[in-house]
Design a protein around this motif. Sequence first.
Motif, PDB file in Angstrom:
ATOM      1  N   SER A 149      37.679  42.884  84.649  1.00 23.05           N
ATOM      2  CA  SER A 149      36.553  42.471  85.487  1.00 23.05           C
ATOM      3  C   SER A 149      36.318  40.968  85.410  1.00 23.05           C
ATOM      4  O   SER A 149      36.026  40.314  86.426  1.00 23.05           O
ATOM      5  CB  SER A 149      35.282  43.219  85.063  1.00 23.05           C
ATOM      6  OG  SER A 149      35.459  44.615  85.184  1.00 23.05           O
ATOM      7  N   ALA A 150      36.445  40.405  84.212  1.00 22.12           N
ATOM      8  CA  ALA A 150      36.243  38.962  84.038  1.00 22.12           C
ATOM      9  C   ALA A 150      37.297  38.171  84.810  1.00 22.12           C
ATOM     10  O   ALA A 150      36.993  37.159  85.454  1.00 22.12           O
ATOM     11  CB  ALA A 150      36.278  38.598  82.556  1.00 22.12           C
ATOM     12  N   LEU A 151      38.545  38.626  84.755  1.00 20.51           N
ATOM     13  CA  LEU A 151      39.616  37.948  85.483  1.00 20.51           C
ATOM     14  C   LEU A 151      39.421  38.056  86.988  1.00 20.51           C
ATOM     15  O   LEU A 151      39.664  37.099  87.735  1.00 20.51           O
ATOM     16  CB  LEU A 151      40.970  38.529  85.091  1.00 20.51           C
ATOM     17  CG  LEU A 151      41.481  38.194  83.694  1.00 20.51           C
ATOM     18  CD1 LEU A 151      42.758  38.966  83.406  1.00 20.51           C
ATOM     19  CD2 LEU A 151      41.725  36.705  83.542  1.00 20.51           C
ATOM     20  N   ALA A 152      38.993  39.225  87.449  1.00 14.72           N
ATOM     21  CA  ALA A 152      38.761  39.418  88.878  1.00 14.72           C
ATOM     22  C   ALA A 152      37.642  38.505  89.373  1.00 14.72           C
ATOM     23  O   ALA A 152      37.734  37.904  90.452  1.00 14.72           O
ATOM     24  CB  ALA A 152      38.427  40.881  89.158  1.00 14.72           C
ATOM     25  N   PHE A 153      36.581  38.386  88.575  1.00 15.91           N
ATOM     26  CA  PHE A 153      35.473  37.506  88.947  1.00 15.91           C
ATOM     27  C   PHE A 153      35.922  36.049  88.970  1.00 15.91           C
ATOM     28  O   PHE A 153      35.552  35.283  89.881  1.00 15.91           O
ATOM     29  CB  PHE A 153      34.314  37.680  87.965  1.00 15.91           C
ATOM     30  CG  PHE A 153      33.140  36.788  88.242  1.00 15.91           C
ATOM     31  CD1 PHE A 153      32.308  37.031  89.323  1.00 15.91           C
ATOM     32  CD2 PHE A 153      32.865  35.699  87.430  1.00 15.91           C
ATOM     33  CE1 PHE A 153      31.227  36.196  89.590  1.00 15.91           C
ATOM     34  CE2 PHE A 153      31.792  34.863  87.678  1.00 15.91           C
ATOM     35  CZ  PHE A 153      30.961  35.117  88.767  1.00 15.91           C
ATOM     36  N   ILE A 204      45.975  35.368  88.569  1.00 18.25           N
ATOM     37  CA  ILE A 204      45.026  36.395  88.176  1.00 18.25           C
ATOM     38  C   ILE A 204      45.517  37.773  88.613  1.00 18.25           C
ATOM     39  O   ILE A 204      45.435  38.750  87.860  1.00 18.25           O
ATOM     40  CB  ILE A 204      43.640  36.120  88.770  1.00 18.25           C
ATOM     41  CG1 ILE A 204      43.050  34.828  88.193  1.00 18.25           C
ATOM     42  CG2 ILE A 204      42.709  37.292  88.513  1.00 18.25           C
ATOM     43  CD1 ILE A 204      42.753  34.896  86.716  1.00 18.25           C
ATOM     44  N   LEU A 205      46.041  37.887  89.845  1.00 22.72           N
ATOM     45  CA  LEU A 205      46.568  39.163  90.323  1.00 22.72           C
ATOM     46  C   LEU A 205      47.696  39.642  89.414  1.00 22.72           C
ATOM     47  O   LEU A 205      47.740  40.820  89.016  1.00 22.72           O
ATOM     48  CB  LEU A 205      47.081  39.031  91.758  1.00 22.72           C
ATOM     49  CG  LEU A 205      47.739  40.283  92.353  1.00 22.72           C
ATOM     50  CD1 LEU A 205      46.724  41.419  92.445  1.00 22.72           C
ATOM     51  CD2 LEU A 205      48.331  39.976  93.733  1.00 22.72           C
ATOM     52  N   ALA A 206      48.597  38.713  89.082  1.00 20.30           N
ATOM     53  CA  ALA A 206      49.701  39.065  88.190  1.00 20.30           C
ATOM     54  C   ALA A 206      49.183  39.497  86.832  1.00 20.30           C
ATOM     55  O   ALA A 206      49.657  40.475  86.239  1.00 20.30           O
ATOM     56  CB  ALA A 206      50.643  37.870  88.043  1.00 20.30           C
ATOM     57  N   SER A 207      48.183  38.775  86.328  1.00 20.16           N
ATOM     58  CA  SER A 207      47.643  39.093  85.018  1.00 20.16           C
ATOM     59  C   SER A 207      46.878  40.409  85.040  1.00 20.16           C
ATOM     60  O   SER A 207      46.964  41.189  84.085  1.00 20.16           O
ATOM     61  CB  SER A 207      46.723  37.971  84.542  1.00 20.16           C
ATOM     62  OG  SER A 207      46.273  38.221  83.240  1.00 20.16           O
ATOM     63  N   LEU A 208      46.140  40.662  86.114  1.00 23.00           N
ATOM     64  CA  LEU A 208      45.396  41.908  86.216  1.00 23.00           C
ATOM     65  C   LEU A 208      46.332  43.107  86.115  1.00 23.00           C
ATOM     66  O   LEU A 208      46.052  44.077  85.404  1.00 23.00           O
ATOM     67  CB  LEU A 208      44.627  41.968  87.544  1.00 23.00           C
ATOM     68  CG  LEU A 208      43.408  41.073  87.676  1.00 23.00           C
ATOM     69  CD1 LEU A 208      42.874  41.107  89.103  1.00 23.00           C
ATOM     70  CD2 LEU A 208      42.317  41.488  86.708  1.00 23.00           C
ATOM     71  N   ILE A 209      47.446  43.025  86.822  1.00 24.52           N
ATOM     72  CA  ILE A 209      48.406  44.133  86.815  1.00 24.52           C
ATOM     73  C   ILE A 209      49.177  44.175  85.508  1.00 24.52           C
ATOM     74  O   ILE A 209      49.261  45.217  84.846  1.00 24.52           O
ATOM     75  CB  ILE A 209      49.371  44.010  88.005  1.00 24.52           C
ATOM     76  CG1 ILE A 209      48.602  44.101  89.325  1.00 24.52           C
ATOM     77  CG2 ILE A 209      50.445  45.099  87.939  1.00 24.52           C
ATOM     78  CD1 ILE A 209      49.443  43.809  90.561  1.00 24.52           C
ATOM     79  N   ILE A 240      55.398  38.432  89.610  1.00 24.79           N
ATOM     80  CA  ILE A 240      54.286  38.413  90.558  1.00 24.79           C
ATOM     81  C   ILE A 240      53.680  37.013  90.673  1.00 24.79           C
ATOM     82  O   ILE A 240      53.372  36.541  91.770  1.00 24.79           O
ATOM     83  CB  ILE A 240      53.205  39.415  90.144  1.00 24.79           C
ATOM     84  CG1 ILE A 240      53.765  40.843  90.153  1.00 24.79           C
ATOM     85  CG2 ILE A 240      51.987  39.324  91.068  1.00 24.79           C
ATOM     86  CD1 ILE A 240      52.789  41.890  89.686  1.00 24.79           C
ATOM     87  N   ALA A 241      53.521  36.328  89.549  1.00 28.73           N
ATOM     88  CA  ALA A 241      52.814  35.047  89.542  1.00 28.73           C
ATOM     89  C   ALA A 241      53.636  33.907  90.132  1.00 28.73           C
ATOM     90  O   ALA A 241      53.089  33.020  90.799  1.00 28.73           O
ATOM     91  CB  ALA A 241      52.386  34.699  88.116  1.00 28.73           C
TER      92      ALA A 241
END
Length: 232
Positions: free
Chosen positions: A77-81, A118-123, A170-171
């Motif tokens: 959630s923190a990364l998405a924000f 962030i997208l790469a890290s989230l996944i 991804i990143a």
Amino acid sequence: MVKHKYYDLLLAAFIAALLCSNLIGAGKVAVIDLPYLGTVSYGAGILFFPITYLFGDIFTEVYGYKYDRRAVWAGFSALAFAAFMSVVVLSLKPDSSSYMSHYQDGLETVFGNTWRIILASLIAFSCGSFANSYVLAKMKLATHGRYLWTRTIGSTLVGELVDSSIFYVIAFYGIWAVDQIIAVAVAQYLLKSGWEVVMTPVTYKIVAWLKKVEHEDYFDWKTNFTPFSIKL
């Protein structure tokens, strides 16, 4: 629900390390000269990111899989924000002054790729962290709580393999050359895994202290290992 003294503080520190690893270090490729290997490229995020796996080991070993699962979703959630706010801030029209024009260019250079990182890290992080926690929890059951070093290192080898295999593709695919992506991903995996080995004595001391002060040494005998929950 059992009240723990230090879980919230550890959770806050975990999220801080996770954000630093993605916003400060992830986009920079640094080099180091190693014996026999020569010059090796690696992502500067390695200064922060292995700490998050150390936290994951501690959460699972002391409090159980469910507490680490909640920590992963809090970090998610923190990364998405952070990703959302980076897009908002960059899209705001800057002042017409020369200073702010250069400042905007700097922001776009540093944070322009944040959404992709962030997208790469989230996944990658969520997949790697859940793999790490699952393996550690299962190994703890199999060893009946003995041989802590086998599960902290073994779970990290699995989790980091999942993470590194996903994140850099991804990143940075299309931004970096493919051979650079592979080289950095392999170097990151080896360095992060090696870091876990080096930090094993520290992990032992932290885990032993927390188990003592928290009066907790959780075994996930009846745990539902679905990652899609934040219940404790």
